[in-house]
Design a protein around this motif. Structure first.
Motif, PDB file in Angstrom:
ATOM      1  N   PRO A 188      -9.480  10.938  11.462  1.00 16.73           N
ATOM      2  CA  PRO A 188      -8.047  11.068  11.207  1.00 16.73           C
ATOM      3  C   PRO A 188      -7.444   9.957  10.369  1.00 16.73           C
ATOM      4  CG  PRO A 188      -8.410  10.269  13.425  1.00 16.73           C
ATOM      5  CD  PRO A 188      -9.769  10.584  12.868  1.00 16.73           C
ATOM      6  N   LEU A 189      -8.143   8.825  10.229  1.00 21.00           N
ATOM      7  CA  LEU A 189      -7.576   7.697   9.505  1.00 21.00           C
ATOM      8  C   LEU A 189      -8.702   6.802   9.030  1.00 21.00           C
ATOM      9  CD1 LEU A 189      -4.876   6.302   8.703  1.00 21.00           C
ATOM     10  CD2 LEU A 189      -5.079   4.968  10.815  1.00 21.00           C
ATOM     11  N   SER A 241      -2.982  11.554   9.580  1.00 25.61           N
ATOM     12  CA  SER A 241      -2.197  10.552  10.299  1.00 25.61           C
ATOM     13  C   SER A 241      -0.813  10.389   9.698  1.00 25.61           C
ATOM     14  CB  SER A 241      -2.939   9.210  10.286  1.00 25.61           C
ATOM     15  OG  SER A 241      -4.112   9.289  11.077  1.00 25.61           O
ATOM     16  N   GLY A 242      -0.375  11.394   8.934  1.00 24.83           N
ATOM     17  CA  GLY A 242       0.946  11.345   8.337  1.00 24.83           C
ATOM     18  C   GLY A 242       0.921  10.730   6.945  1.00 24.83           C
ATOM     19  N   PRO A 243       2.098  10.385   6.410  1.00 29.88           N
ATOM     20  CA  PRO A 243       2.170   9.835   5.050  1.00 29.88           C
ATOM     21  C   PRO A 243       1.645   8.404   5.002  1.00 29.88           C
ATOM     22  CG  PRO A 243       4.340   9.873   6.070  1.00 29.88           C
ATOM     23  CD  PRO A 243       3.422  10.594   7.018  1.00 29.88           C
ATOM     24  N   LEU A 244       0.881   8.120   3.953  1.00 35.16           N
ATOM     25  CA  LEU A 244       0.334   6.792   3.714  1.00 35.16           C
ATOM     26  C   LEU A 244       0.621   6.427   2.262  1.00 35.16           C
ATOM     27  CD1 LEU A 244      -3.221   7.400   5.229  1.00 35.16           C
ATOM     28  CD2 LEU A 244      -1.256   6.445   6.437  1.00 35.16           C
ATOM     29  N   ALA A 245       0.970   5.199   2.010  1.00 32.29           N
ATOM     30  CA  ALA A 245       1.228   4.747   0.641  1.00 32.29           C
ATOM     31  C   ALA A 245       0.376   3.524   0.350  1.00 32.29           C
ATOM     32  CB  ALA A 245       2.710   4.427   0.441  1.00 32.29           C
ATOM     33  N   VAL A 246       0.033   3.361  -0.929  1.00 31.49           N
ATOM     34  CA  VAL A 246      -0.695   2.174  -1.369  1.00 31.49           C
ATOM     35  C   VAL A 246       0.053   1.588  -2.564  1.00 31.49           C
ATOM     36  CG1 VAL A 246      -2.886   1.207  -2.104  1.00 31.49           C
ATOM     37  CG2 VAL A 246      -2.860   3.225  -0.626  1.00 31.49           C
ATOM     38  N   LEU A 247       0.364   0.309  -2.459  1.00 30.16           N
ATOM     39  CA  LEU A 247       1.129  -0.394  -3.483  1.00 30.16           C
ATOM     40  C   LEU A 247       0.202  -1.287  -4.292  1.00 30.16           C
ATOM     41  CD1 LEU A 247       3.964  -1.206  -4.620  1.00 30.16           C
ATOM     42  CD2 LEU A 247       3.979  -3.011  -2.869  1.00 30.16           C
ATOM     43  N   ARG A 248       0.300  -1.201  -5.615  1.00 31.07           N
ATOM     44  CA  ARG A 248      -0.471  -2.076  -6.491  1.00 31.07           C
ATOM     45  C   ARG A 248       0.279  -3.398  -6.657  1.00 31.07           C
ATOM     46  NH1 ARG A 248      -2.521   0.499 -11.974  1.00 31.07           N
ATOM     47  NH2 ARG A 248      -0.357   1.214 -11.972  1.00 31.07           N
ATOM     48  N   LYS A 249      -0.394  -4.500  -6.318  1.00 34.73           N
ATOM     49  CA  LYS A 249       0.228  -5.821  -6.369  1.00 34.73           C
ATOM     50  C   LYS A 249      -0.487  -6.685  -7.411  1.00 34.73           C
ATOM     51  CE  LYS A 249       2.040  -7.217  -2.479  1.00 34.73           C
ATOM     52  NZ  LYS A 249       2.201  -7.786  -1.127  1.00 34.73           N
ATOM     53  N   GLN A 250      -0.146  -7.950  -7.464  1.00 38.32           N
ATOM     54  CA  GLN A 250      -0.727  -8.844  -8.458  1.00 38.32           C
ATOM     55  C   GLN A 250      -2.164  -9.215  -8.116  1.00 38.32           C
ATOM     56  OE1 GLN A 250       2.029 -12.162  -8.578  1.00 38.32           O
ATOM     57  NE2 GLN A 250       3.202 -11.243 -10.252  1.00 38.32           N
ATOM     58  N   HIS A 251      -2.921  -9.590  -9.157  1.00 39.25           N
ATOM     59  CA  HIS A 251      -4.274 -10.125  -9.017  1.00 39.25           C
ATOM     60  C   HIS A 251      -5.238  -9.148  -8.347  1.00 39.25           C
ATOM     61  CE1 HIS A 251      -2.290 -13.768 -10.253  1.00 39.25           C
ATOM     62  NE2 HIS A 251      -1.585 -13.835  -9.133  1.00 39.25           N
ATOM     63  N   GLY A 252      -5.014  -7.848  -8.570  1.00 33.04           N
ATOM     64  CA  GLY A 252      -5.937  -6.844  -8.072  1.00 33.04           C
ATOM     65  C   GLY A 252      -5.802  -6.501  -6.603  1.00 33.04           C
ATOM     66  N   GLU A 260      -2.025  -2.856  -1.315  1.00 33.50           N
ATOM     67  CA  GLU A 260      -1.444  -2.939   0.026  1.00 33.50           C
ATOM     68  C   GLU A 260      -1.307  -1.548   0.624  1.00 33.50           C
ATOM     69  OE1 GLU A 260       2.004  -5.668   1.177  1.00 33.50           O
ATOM     70  OE2 GLU A 260       2.945  -3.667   1.177  1.00 33.50           O
ATOM     71  N   LEU A 261      -2.000  -1.329   1.735  1.00 35.26           N
ATOM     72  CA  LEU A 261      -1.905  -0.076   2.475  1.00 35.26           C
ATOM     73  C   LEU A 261      -0.688  -0.104   3.388  1.00 35.26           C
ATOM     74  CD1 LEU A 261      -5.612   0.141   3.728  1.00 35.26           C
ATOM     75  CD2 LEU A 261      -4.647   1.420   1.816  1.00 35.26           C
ATOM     76  N   ASP A 262       0.033   1.000   3.449  1.00 33.70           N
ATOM     77  CA  ASP A 262       1.134   1.180   4.393  1.00 33.70           C
ATOM     78  C   ASP A 262       0.642   2.124   5.476  1.00 33.70           C
ATOM     79  OD1 ASP A 262       3.572   1.470   5.702  1.00 33.70           O
ATOM     80  OD2 ASP A 262       4.225   3.056   4.347  1.00 33.70           O
ATOM     81  N   PHE A 263       0.245   1.563   6.630  1.00 30.76           N
ATOM     82  CA  PHE A 263      -0.381   2.332   7.696  1.00 30.76           C
ATOM     83  C   PHE A 263       0.498   2.325   8.948  1.00 30.76           C
ATOM     84  CE2 PHE A 263      -5.193   3.088   7.146  1.00 30.76           C
ATOM     85  CZ  PHE A 263      -4.997   3.587   5.874  1.00 30.76           C
ATOM     86  N   PRO A 264       0.249   3.268   9.858  1.00 29.35           N
ATOM     87  CA  PRO A 264       1.020   3.279  11.109  1.00 29.35           C
ATOM     88  C   PRO A 264       0.625   2.136  12.033  1.00 29.35           C
ATOM     89  CG  PRO A 264      -0.681   4.969  11.161  1.00 29.35           C
ATOM     90  CD  PRO A 264      -0.680   4.412   9.766  1.00 29.35           C
TER      91      PRO A 264
END
Length: 270
Positions: free
Chosen positions: A73-74, A103-114, A117-121
Motif C-alpha cells: 500500500p505504500l 495510501s491516498g495522495p502523495l507529492a514529491v517536491l524537487r529541491k536544490q542539489h538533487g 522531498e516526499l509528502d507522506f502520511p
C-alpha cells in the motif's frame, strides 16, 4: 509490445548504494497478474508502475508498487525513484509531481542539489505485546512492540545503534508473519535515529532503505526526542541517508537518487 523501464538507486548520492527500484511508466494499466510477474522478474524490493492521469486536476500520475511477492500500500524509495524518472527522464516541467496511491495522495517536491522531498502520511502506531514469532526470531527482543495498522508492520525499539546493527533475525520465522514486516530501530550515535527493516513474507529479506517506514519512525522519534527535524540512517549493507520532518498529519521524507539503467521490457501479446 515494448515499454520503457528504468532503475534508480534511491536515498543515496552514490551509485550501488541506497535502495534500487525499478520504475515503469505505462500507457494504461496491465492485468495485475502481469504487473506481479514483472516485479517478480525484476527481483528488486519494489517495482513502481505509473499511469498518467491528465484527466484529473489533483494528481498527475497513478502509482502502484509491487514487491516480488505482493502489491504493497505504500513505498517510499520507489516513489522517490519514480519522481526522479518523471523529473529527469520524462522531462516533467514543474518542481512538484503528484501521485494518487492506495495510501491516498502523495507529492514529491524537487529541491536544490538533487534532493527530492516526499509528502507522506503520518502513520499511527500502538503499543502491543511482543508477538511470539518475533520473540523467537529476534534475539534480545524486548517484551513490548508497536503495531502499525496502516501497513501492518511491527516496530521494535532496541537500546542502541549497535544492537540494531548487529541483529540477525531468523528470516524463516519472520516469514510466517506474512505480509507483515519488522522495523528495528534505536537512537543513533551520529544521527537522530537508525533503523533496519525485514519483510521476508512479502519477498524482502532485508530492505536496503525503506522510505515508507519513516512515516511511523518520524512521529515516534519526534515525540521521543522532542524535535520535529530529524536525520536518519538505515543500517543495511548498502545503507541510506534520509532527512525527516514531522508536519502535523504529514511527514516530509527527503533523499537523493542516482540513475543506474534504462531499458525496455518485451510484454507478452494478447
Amino acid at each position: 509490445m515494448q515499454t520503457k523501464i528504468y532503475q534508480i538507486d534511491a536515498f543515496t548520492n552514490e551509485l550501488f548504494r541506497g535502495n534500487p527500484a525499478a520504475v515503469m511508466p505505462l500507457q494504461h494499466w496491465l492485468p495485475d497478474t502481469l504487473l506481479q510477474a514483472i516485479a517478480a522478474e525484476n527481483n528488486l524490493s519494489e517495482t513502481a508502475f505509473l499511469v498518467a492521469t491528465p484527466e484529473m486536476e489533483v494528481t498527475d500520475f497513478h502509482i502502484r508498487w509491487f514487491t516480488p511477492a505482493a502489491e504493497v500500500p505504500l513505498c517510499g524509495h520507489a516513489t522517490l525513484a519514480s519522481a526522479s524518472v518523471v523529473f529527469n527522464q520524462l522531462k516533467w516541467p514543474q518542481d512538484i509531481v503528484r501521485f494518487q496511491s492506495k495510501s491516498g495522495p502523495l507529492a514529491v517536491l524537487r529541491k536544490q542539489h538533487g534532493w527530492l522531498e516526499l509528502d507522506f502520511p503520518n502513520l499511527s502506531y500502538k503499543r502491543c505485546q511482543m508477538p511470539p514469532l518475533i520473540t523467537e526470531a529476534l534475539a534480545g527482543a524486548p517484551d513490548e512492540a508497536f503495531f502499525v495498522p496502516n501497513d501492518t508492520n511491527y516496530m521494535v525499539i532496541m537500546n542502541s545503534e549497535t544492537a540494531v546493527r548487529s541483529v540477525t533475525p531468523d528470516l524463516r520465522k519472520l516469514a510466517l508473519l506474512g505480509n507483515q514486516g519488522l522495523i528495528v530501530t534505536a537512537e543513533g550515535d551520529q544521527c537522530d535515529f537508525v533503523s533496519r527493516y525485514f519483510a521476508p513474507g512479502a519477498g524482502i529479506d532485508e530492505d536496503p532503505v525503506t522510505g515508507s517506514i519513516h512515516s511511523v519512525l518520524t512521529p515516534y522519534w519526534a515525540q521521543h526526542l522532542g524535535k520535529t527535524n530529524l536525520q536518519a540512517r538505515q543500517l543495511s549493507a548498502r545503507g541510506g541517508e534520509l532527512h525527516c520532518e514531522l508536519k502535523g498529519d504529514r511527514v516530509a521524507i527527503s533523499g537523493q537518487t542516482v540513475f543506474f539503467m534504462e531499458g525496455s521490457v518485451q510484454l507478452p501479446s494478447g
